[in-house]
Design a protein around this motif. Structure first.
Motif, PDB file in Angstrom:
ATOM      1  N   SER A  31     131.775  97.715  35.977  1.00  0.00           N
ATOM      2  CA  SER A  31     131.807  96.845  37.149  1.00  0.00           C
ATOM      3  C   SER A  31     130.584  95.932  37.164  1.00  0.00           C
ATOM      4  O   SER A  31     129.458  96.381  36.921  1.00  0.00           O
TER       5      SER A  31
ATOM      6  N   ALA B 288     143.377  98.093  36.417  1.00  0.00           N
ATOM      7  CA  ALA B 288     142.285  97.306  36.998  1.00  0.00           C
ATOM      8  C   ALA B 288     141.281  96.860  35.947  1.00  0.00           C
ATOM      9  O   ALA B 288     140.662  95.794  36.075  1.00  0.00           O
ATOM     10  N   LEU B 289     141.114  97.643  34.887  1.00  0.00           N
ATOM     11  CA  LEU B 289     140.170  97.285  33.828  1.00  0.00           C
ATOM     12  C   LEU B 289     140.770  96.336  32.801  1.00  0.00           C
ATOM     13  O   LEU B 289     140.171  95.321  32.431  1.00  0.00           O
TER      14      LEU B 289
ATOM     15  N   MET C 184     138.127 107.807  33.755  1.00  0.00           N
ATOM     16  CA  MET C 184     138.471 106.397  33.921  1.00  0.00           C
ATOM     17  C   MET C 184     137.779 105.804  35.147  1.00  0.00           C
ATOM     18  O   MET C 184     137.344 104.656  35.122  1.00  0.00           O
ATOM     19  N   VAL C 185     137.679 106.593  36.216  1.00  0.00           N
ATOM     20  CA  VAL C 185     136.950 106.115  37.394  1.00  0.00           C
ATOM     21  C   VAL C 185     135.482 105.854  37.034  1.00  0.00           C
ATOM     22  O   VAL C 185     134.881 104.855  37.455  1.00  0.00           O
TER      23      VAL C 185
ATOM     24  N   THR D 203     137.080 109.039  45.472  1.00  0.00           N
ATOM     25  CA  THR D 203     138.097 109.302  44.433  1.00  0.00           C
ATOM     26  C   THR D 203     137.768 110.569  43.659  1.00  0.00           C
ATOM     27  O   THR D 203     138.660 111.378  43.360  1.00  0.00           O
TER      28      THR D 203
ATOM     29  N   ARG E 238     134.400 105.204  44.759  1.00  0.00           N
ATOM     30  CA  ARG E 238     134.473 106.070  43.588  1.00  0.00           C
ATOM     31  C   ARG E 238     134.117 107.507  43.954  1.00  0.00           C
ATOM     32  O   ARG E 238     134.724 108.453  43.436  1.00  0.00           O
TER      33      ARG E 238
ATOM     34  N   CYS F  44     143.244 102.789  37.409  1.00  0.00           N
ATOM     35  CA  CYS F  44     141.955 102.341  36.860  1.00  0.00           C
ATOM     36  C   CYS F  44     142.158 101.564  35.564  1.00  0.00           C
ATOM     37  O   CYS F  44     141.476 100.556  35.316  1.00  0.00           O
TER      38      CYS F  44
ATOM     39  N   GLY G 184     144.261 107.563  37.210  1.00  0.00           N
ATOM     40  CA  GLY G 184     143.783 107.056  35.923  1.00  0.00           C
ATOM     41  C   GLY G 184     144.503 105.800  35.482  1.00  0.00           C
ATOM     42  O   GLY G 184     143.885 104.861  34.949  1.00  0.00           O
TER      43      GLY G 184
ATOM     44  N   SER H 290     141.441 111.123  34.229  1.00  0.00           N
ATOM     45  CA  SER H 290     141.465 110.146  35.322  1.00  0.00           C
ATOM     46  C   SER H 290     140.076 109.993  35.944  1.00  0.00           C
ATOM     47  O   SER H 290     139.645 108.876  36.264  1.00  0.00           O
TER      48      SER H 290
ATOM     49  N   VAL I 200     135.217 102.626  35.107  1.00  0.00           N
ATOM     50  CA  VAL I 200     135.300 101.473  36.013  1.00  0.00           C
ATOM     51  C   VAL I 200     133.934 101.182  36.622  1.00  0.00           C
ATOM     52  O   VAL I 200     133.507 100.027  36.730  1.00  0.00           O
TER      53      VAL I 200
END
Length: 375
Positions: A89, A159-160, A81-82, A102, A99, A156, A153, A78, A85
């Motif tokens: 971005s 969101a991706l 995955m952050v 997180t 982030r 994320c 995770g 997870s 992102v």
């Protein structure tokens, strides 16, 4: 073994195959992050198998040590995955603080999970303490923390992949992104199922302990990972297909290349590869095909310019076809990953070059020029 066992073993084999393949190739910064996430997910799912979980506990001589190992691997995935992102971005600085918070949350959750694991009473048995003591305060808190780490995770991933799947052009990339989005949604269902299992046991209900719901939980987990593996593999299969077409084109051009370069050996860039050596050389296939086309054209140009006419009827249609295929493949790769920002510029005729120049990137007629260049 029941059908869910076969599905789990299939997913496990696919995950390890994909992870090993990622480690055999050079990766960008983003690729290295994806590779790490794939490795952590694979390790977590591997230890999640009951046989391997029990074997890990016996080898390390720590009761249920496999439980925090697989859960911490999930939390690490997870965190990866952050990081992905942030790398993908368009404005990395915009959400940098979010982030960072997180990362801090995931780190605090990991520490709390370790503390709860040490406080929970455990026994060296086949079933781990999360199932044996479901509903107790310590185990309920531990299980909720593990599912929260998974939820980060999955959030994320959604969101991706969902926006990317809507923007991508029809093809392997869009299919892969949609499969990844579906995997994240199934993962959320699995997370809710695990939380419901703990909460119902805490309330004194045993409805979630039935074999049917246990099989559904395992099916959700295996389906999530299968969708993730398939989503990651579909675009990779497109690359494998391009590699195979270039490899076959390289082998088809060898007889023509061998005849021409035997007549004009000076056009060969480097040492001449042997037949057996070339069959088992699987790296840099696209570059080698590109060089082969250049050498063939150089040889044809020299033979046509150094005598009244070419001494052999080789023709140029086969080479032109390979050039068109190579250029079309490159254009497809570019348009699949980045939008077109300007209309294409029509190619202009290049000035003639000196005949003594061989195997150089000059734009003389018949020398390494695209099929649509005016001649």
């Amino acid at each position: 073994m029941d059908p869910v066992d076969y599905l789990e073993l299939t997913v496990l084999a696919l995950l390890w195959g994909f992870t090993i393949w990622r480690f055999t190739r050079r990766q960008t910064r983003l690729g290295r992050a994806v590779r790490l996430v794939a490795l952590l997910i694979t390790i977590s799912f591997t230890i999640n198998r009951r046989e391997l979980s029990y074997w890990t506990d016996q080898v390390l001589h720590v009761a249920d040590i496999s439980v925090p190992l697989k859960n911490l691997a999930t939390v690490g995935a997870s965190a990866g995955m952050v990081h992905i992102v942030g790398l993908m971005s368009p404005e990395p600085e915009r959400h940098r603080r979010l982030r960072a918070w997180t990362y801090a949350l995931l780190a605090a959750m990991s520490v709390a999970m370790v503390v709860l694991f040490l406080l929970a009473p455990r026994r060296m048995e086949r079933w781990d303490f999360v199932y044996e003591q479901a509903g107790t305060p310590i185990v309920t808190a531990y299980a909720c923390l593990t599912q929260l780490g998974l939820a980060v995770g999955l959030a994320c991933a959604i969101a991706l992949f969902r926006p990317g799947g809507r923007r991508a052009a029809p093809g392997a990339l869009r299919t892969g992104l949609r499969l990844l989005s579906a995997g994240a949604i199934v993962g959320l269902l699995f997370m809710l199922n695990r939380i419901a299992f703990q909460l119902t046991n805490a309330a004194g209900w045993s409805i979630w302990d039935s074999p049917l719901l246990t099989s559904i939980s395992r099916l959700l987990l295996a389906s999530m990972l299968l969708l993730f593996g398939a989503g990651a593999a579909v675009p990779a299969f497109g690359g494998v297909r391009r590699w195979l077409s270039h490899y076959l084109a390289l082998q088809r051009l060898r007889p023509m290349w061998h005849e021409l370069t035997t007549a004009v050996p000076g056009v060969v860039l480097g040492e001449r590869p042997g037949r057996v050596e070339e069959l088992f050389a699987f790296g840099s296939v696209e570059l080698r095909l590109y060089r082969r086309i250049i050498e063939i054209r150089d040889a044809q140009w020299q033979l046509a310019g150094g005598a009244d006419g070419p001494p052999t009827e080789m023709g140029r249609q086969d080479v032109d076809g390979e050039v068109r295929e190579l250029l079309a493949s490159r254009r497809a790769q570019r348009t699949a990953t980045q939008p077109i920002t300007a209309p294409p510029v029509a190619p202009q005729p290049a000035p003639p070059a000196a005949r003594s120049v061989v195997a150089t990137p000059v734009a003389s007629p018949g020398h390494n020029d695209p099929p649509d260049r005016p001649r």
